[in-house]
Design an enzyme around this catalytic site. Structure first.
Site, mmCIF file in Angstrom:
data_model
loop_
_atom_site.group_PDB
_atom_site.id
_atom_site.type_symbol
_atom_site.label_atom_id
_atom_site.label_comp_id
_atom_site.label_asym_id
_atom_site.label_seq_id
_atom_site.Cartn_x
_atom_site.Cartn_y
_atom_site.Cartn_z
ATOM 1 N N TYR A 56 -61.802 -55.197 2.307
ATOM 2 C CA TYR A 56 -62.355 -56.223 1.416
ATOM 3 C C TYR A 56 -63.718 -55.776 0.884
ATOM 4 O O TYR A 56 -64.577 -55.308 1.630
ATOM 5 C CB TYR A 56 -62.519 -57.553 2.152
ATOM 6 C CG TYR A 56 -63.352 -58.548 1.383
ATOM 7 C CD1 TYR A 56 -62.797 -59.252 0.322
ATOM 8 C CD2 TYR A 56 -64.686 -58.755 1.697
ATOM 9 C CE1 TYR A 56 -63.567 -60.146 -0.410
ATOM 10 C CE2 TYR A 56 -65.463 -59.639 0.978
ATOM 11 C CZ TYR A 56 -64.905 -60.341 -0.079
ATOM 12 O OH TYR A 56 -65.665 -61.214 -0.808
ATOM 13 N N GLY A 63 -64.615 -62.378 -3.054
ATOM 14 C CA GLY A 63 -64.219 -63.777 -3.090
ATOM 15 C C GLY A 63 -62.735 -63.928 -3.386
ATOM 16 O O GLY A 63 -61.881 -63.266 -2.787
ATOM 17 N N HIS A 86 -76.054 -59.394 -8.977
ATOM 18 C CA HIS A 86 -76.776 -60.447 -8.261
ATOM 19 C C HIS A 86 -78.283 -60.414 -8.498
ATOM 20 O O HIS A 86 -79.012 -61.196 -7.863
ATOM 21 C CB HIS A 86 -76.493 -60.359 -6.764
ATOM 22 C CG HIS A 86 -75.169 -60.947 -6.378
ATOM 23 N ND1 HIS A 86 -74.972 -62.291 -6.220
ATOM 24 C CD2 HIS A 86 -73.970 -60.366 -6.136
ATOM 25 C CE1 HIS A 86 -73.716 -62.522 -5.887
ATOM 26 N NE2 HIS A 86 -73.083 -61.366 -5.836
ATOM 27 N N ASN A 198 -74.425 -59.027 2.112
ATOM 28 C CA ASN A 198 -73.592 -60.129 2.573
ATOM 29 C C ASN A 198 -73.957 -60.503 4.004
ATOM 30 O O ASN A 198 -73.185 -60.319 4.943
ATOM 31 C CB ASN A 198 -72.115 -59.731 2.484
ATOM 32 C CG ASN A 198 -71.200 -60.924 2.649
ATOM 33 O OD1 ASN A 198 -71.605 -62.046 2.467
ATOM 34 N ND2 ASN A 198 -69.950 -60.647 2.994
ATOM 35 N N ARG A 282 -101.596 -92.404 22.480
ATOM 36 C CA ARG A 282 -100.836 -92.656 23.709
ATOM 37 C C ARG A 282 -99.469 -91.983 23.693
ATOM 38 O O ARG A 282 -98.968 -91.529 24.727
ATOM 39 C CB ARG A 282 -100.704 -94.166 23.880
ATOM 40 C CG ARG A 282 -99.860 -94.626 25.036
ATOM 41 C CD ARG A 282 -100.063 -96.111 25.332
ATOM 42 N NE ARG A 282 -100.212 -96.912 24.135
ATOM 43 C CZ ARG A 282 -99.288 -97.757 23.667
ATOM 44 N NH1 ARG A 282 -98.123 -97.859 24.275
ATOM 45 N NH2 ARG A 282 -99.524 -98.485 22.586
#
Length: 362
Positions: A56, A63, A86, A198, A282
């Site tokens: 892949y 995708g 990208h 990735n 407190r």
């Protein structure tokens, strides 16, 4: 600077923080066993491609296009098309500290030896860290919990001598900065573009820095609370050891213990003017204690991610298998940071109320 060794052995959050602040340098492992493990993964990918194996993102599209075969003549071009596609980041640039944390997180993951990358790639990232050659990485554009694809494309491009870097505050072309450091641009091997991009290095690197700031904040807020108790003539005995033994959250107890140390008092356990101070004083151990109790759990999530192989697919060089999965998913880091954000926001609210008490005693 003492170097942090990247050889697949577990790193701590503090290692990435030290690297990011330049209190420590980076050194790739020199042990023959480590280098042989890395080389075995790269060799297996080469051999698999020669045998017409299917991987892949290497011999297929990405995708939903995983069913689309990439012609063998174009396999070598695919990594470069990936980071080019990208390169669409936006927003302010990551700071130098953040960028070093990202480089350290990515190198730690790739050094697990399950990404099928070459030693040359790891050495190139080592060169960036050693010479403080910092890719200019926009802070917006990632797809979030499904991997830091867009920001990590800027690292991939710089390794190949493309886009721009910062060196000593000066913006330079990446190729020029690499030449000045005695390095040449890489030509990515078929699996390497995907291996760099990735994964979860950006969210993990930034998470390491956020964790360190939050850890410091818990201690600082405790000290500020003690100061405010003194300034307002408050009751030092709200932090009594027996009281906090009745609700034994460990982090809450640590905060109360610090306050007791800062507010050591021999006076009776009562206050003539006010039996109970305002909530913001407190209940400080209860508010700060939530962060204190969350930090060990958050550390485990962040350090598990830091020391993982988190790209896809993974390459097992021992059994010679390609493992297709989804380790790029950053849900654990996202959960950790959402939890941290809530705890820190509550402390900010606490300190705001303490400040209001100082300026308006009503």
């Amino acid at each position: 600077m003492q170097p942090i060794t990247f050889d697949g052995q577990p790193l701590a959050i503090e290692d990435i923080v030290a690297l990011a602040s330049r209190q420590a340098g980076a050194e790739l492992g020199r042990a023959p066993e480590f280098q042989a493990r890395i080389q075995a993964g790269a060799d297996f990918v080469t051999r698999l491609l020669a045998e017409d194996g299917v991987i892949y993102g290497v011999t297929t599209g990405y995708g939903d296009s995983c069913t689309v075969a990439v012609p063998p003549a174009l396999v070598a071009e695919l990594p470069h098309h990936l980071y080019t596609y990208h390169g669409i980041g936006a927003g302010t640039l990551l700071t130098p500290e953040q960028t070093r944390a990202v480089l350290g997180a990515r190198l730690a993951s790739l050094c697990q030896g399950l990404s099928g990358v070459s030693l040359d790639l790891l050495r190139q990232i080592e060169t960036l860290l050693k010479h403080d050659i910092l890719p200019l990485i926009p802070s917006e554009g990632s797809v979030g919990a499904s991997g830091d694809l867009t920001p990590l494309s800027y690292l991939a491009a710089v390794l190949c001598g493309e886009r721009e870097v910062s060196v000593n505050g000066e913006t330079l072309p990446a190729a020029r900065a690499l030449r000045a450091a005695g390095a040449a641009p890489l030509r990515l091997r078929p699996k390497e573009g995907l291996a760099i991009m990735n994964g979860t290095a950006v969210m993990t690197g930034l998470a390491c820095l956020a964790f360190a700031r939050a850890d410091y904040l818990a201690k600082l807020a405790t000290r500020i609370t003690a100061m405010n108790v003194v300034a307002s003539a408050g009751n030092a005995h709200h932090f009594d050891v027996t009281l906090f033994a009745a609700k034994p959250h460990a982090g809450q107890q640590r905060v109360a213990e610090r306050l007791r140390a800062d507010l050591a008092s021999d006076t009776p356990s009562r206050n003539d003017h006010r039996l109970q101070d305002r909530y913001s004083l407190r209940c400080a151990p209860h508010v700060i204690g939530v962060l204190e109790d969350a930090l060990p759990w958050l550390r485990s999530l962040i350090e598990n991610e830091l020391n993982s192989a988190n790209d896809n697919p993974l390459i097992d060089p021992v059994e010679e298998r390609v493992l297709h999965g989804g380790h790029f998913y950053g849900g654990h880091i996202a959960m950790a940071m959402d939890t941290l954000k809530t705890a820190v926001a509550n402390i900010a609210d606490l300190l705001d109320r303490q400040l209001a008490l100082l300026v308006d005693a009503r």
